[in-house]
Write an enzyme that holds these catalytic residues in place. Structure first.
Site, PDB file in Angstrom:
ATOM      1  N   GLU A  69      42.432  47.790  51.095  1.00 59.19           N
ATOM      2  CA  GLU A  69      41.233  48.572  50.792  1.00 59.19           C
ATOM      3  C   GLU A  69      40.713  49.436  51.932  1.00 59.19           C
ATOM      4  OE1 GLU A  69      41.509  45.316  47.822  1.00 59.19           O
ATOM      5  OE2 GLU A  69      41.711  45.408  49.993  1.00 59.19           O
ATOM      6  N   GLY A  86      42.264  47.007  40.690  1.00 62.78           N
ATOM      7  CA  GLY A  86      41.412  47.645  39.695  1.00 62.78           C
ATOM      8  C   GLY A  86      41.798  49.102  39.544  1.00 62.78           C
ATOM      9  N   ASP A 129      37.536  43.103  48.692  1.00 69.91           N
ATOM     10  CA  ASP A 129      36.491  42.427  47.913  1.00 69.91           C
ATOM     11  C   ASP A 129      37.073  41.293  47.074  1.00 69.91           C
ATOM     12  OD1 ASP A 129      37.788  44.188  46.132  1.00 69.91           O
ATOM     13  OD2 ASP A 129      35.967  44.574  44.988  1.00 69.91           O
ATOM     14  N   GLY A 179      42.163  43.599  42.943  1.00 70.31           N
ATOM     15  CA  GLY A 179      41.667  42.850  41.789  1.00 70.31           C
ATOM     16  C   GLY A 179      42.652  41.827  41.259  1.00 70.31           C
TER      17      GLY A 179
END
Length: 386
Positions: free
Chosen positions: A169, A98, A177, A146
């Site tokens: 991350e 992302g 995530d 993402g």
């Protein structure tokens, strides 16, 4: 000037004006097409999604997420669309994640965007998982964050010799995530825990061997594979699988090369079986081998809060459904956006690029169970719902 001549001039002017408007519209259309962040096309028997930000490694924006979700739902209901292919423009990346810099910048200007992006991204991840039609992700090049979310939950994932997978991350004060709490603990042994906490990169055929990809195809054959998939006539899931399997079987690149972590897997399974990050650190220190100490050095650079969040996320996610995991991760995402470490991580890695984040707290011992509970607590009516 006579009335007739005036009318003729007005007619010419209006025609000229109309032509100009049409030309301007065409220019705008061409500009929009050229600058489109995501291309959504019906080709042959398939719907084809192309992530179209090659200059930015095809990182996802909220607008792209919205377009993909809406089109995915349409194609799922369309009797003429038999399968869905997703790929990245250019040769460097499928999708590097992302737009985390934009996320950090939105903290002070657009709180709603922080909620909407995570909420809608996770809803898209779940829609890919539950998609009723074969979903094929061509994960050539960088596939992180993402980008993993819009690929790993699909039925088929095709890696190439240029694929690079990572969930990095914890290095920016976040956690793996997009359903990482679901798919990572389901990889072989404790491999997922190792990948989540260290951000270790898997490349080429190792992406397949680890179970991230379902097939491995030589990059030079990827175009032909896509053409063969598009040419299928009313294909079933089995027809799609047969085509993928045929290309996979023909690929010889690194076929006999051992998995990069093969010699370390027994130790990884032992070290990362611990229920606390402190115990994992102790396990690595006590082992003392060069590989163990290398991993210790990496972990010591990560956000202590992120490390503890991530371990608990995977431990809890190992027994949850994907929607339950995504609901948990939405809670975590909103807590991280309000915290210190994510914004500090973005500053250190992407803005100032000094690679020296100042984490708060800076030590694992200072991150208490009470602190962690705050990250995992329900958001009540603001929770993610499917």
């Amino acid at each position: 000037m006579g009335l007739q001549e005036l009318c003729r001039l007005m007619s010419r002017f209006n025609s000229y004006k109309r032509t100009n408007i049409i030309l301007q519209h065409l220019k705008m259309s061409n500009h929009t097409d050229a600058a489109a962040e995501v291309l959504l096309e019906r080709k042959g028997c398939a719907g084809v999604i192309t992530l179209n930000r090659p200059r930015f490694l095809n990182t996802l924006t909220l607008g792209m997420i919205r377009q993909i979700y809406a089109q995915l739902k349409k194609w799922e209901q369309d009797p003429e669309t038999f399968l869905i292919i997703i790929k990245g423009a250019g040769e460097k990346a499928f999708c590097a994640g992302g737009d985390i810099r934009a996320l950090s910048e939105a903290r002070n200007t657009n709180q709603k965007m922080l909620q909407d992006l995570f909420r809608e991204e996770y809803i898209l991840n779940n829609a890919i998982d539950s998609c009723q039609k074969p979903y094929i992700a061509l994960i050539h090049g960088i596939t992180m964050g993402g980008g993993v979310g819009v690929s790993v939950h699909g039925q088929f994932r095709v890696a190439t010799e240029k694929s690079v997978f990572a969930m990095p991350e914890t290095a920016i004060g976040l956690f793996p995530d997009v359903g990482g709490g679901y798919f990572l603990p389901r990889l072989q042994g404790k491999l997922g825990y190792f990948l989540a906490l260290t951000g270790f990169r898997l490349k080429g055929r190792d992406v397949y061997t680890a179970g991230i990809a379902t097939h491995f195809v030589d990059f030079e054959k990827l175009g032909m594979l896509e053409e063969d998939l598009l040419a299928l006539k009313s294909p079933s899931k089995e027809n799609v699988a047969d085509v993928l399997e045929a290309y996979h079987a023909k690929s010889k690149i690194d076929q006999d090369k051992p998995f990069i972590l093969e010699e370390h897997m027994d130790k990884i399974n032992s070290w990362f079986s611990a229920n606390t990050v402190e115990q994992i650190v102790d396990n690595l220190q006590q082992d003392g081998s060069s590989f163990a100490l290398d991993q210790l050095k990496v972990i010591n650079k990560m956000s202590p809060t992120s490390l503890k969040i991530t371990l608990r996320q995977l431990l809890e996610g190992s027994s949850k459904t994907l929607p339950e995991v995504l609901t948990m991760e939405y809670r975590l995402s909103q807590a991280c956006m309000k915290g210190h470490d994510f914004h500090e991580g973005v500053r250190a890695v992407l803005i100032d690029k000094d690679q020296s984040p100042r984490w708060k707290p800076a030590d694992l011992k200072e991150v208490t169970d009470e602190d962690l509970n705050d990250y995992f607590k329900s958001l009540g009516s603001n929770d993610l719902k499917f």
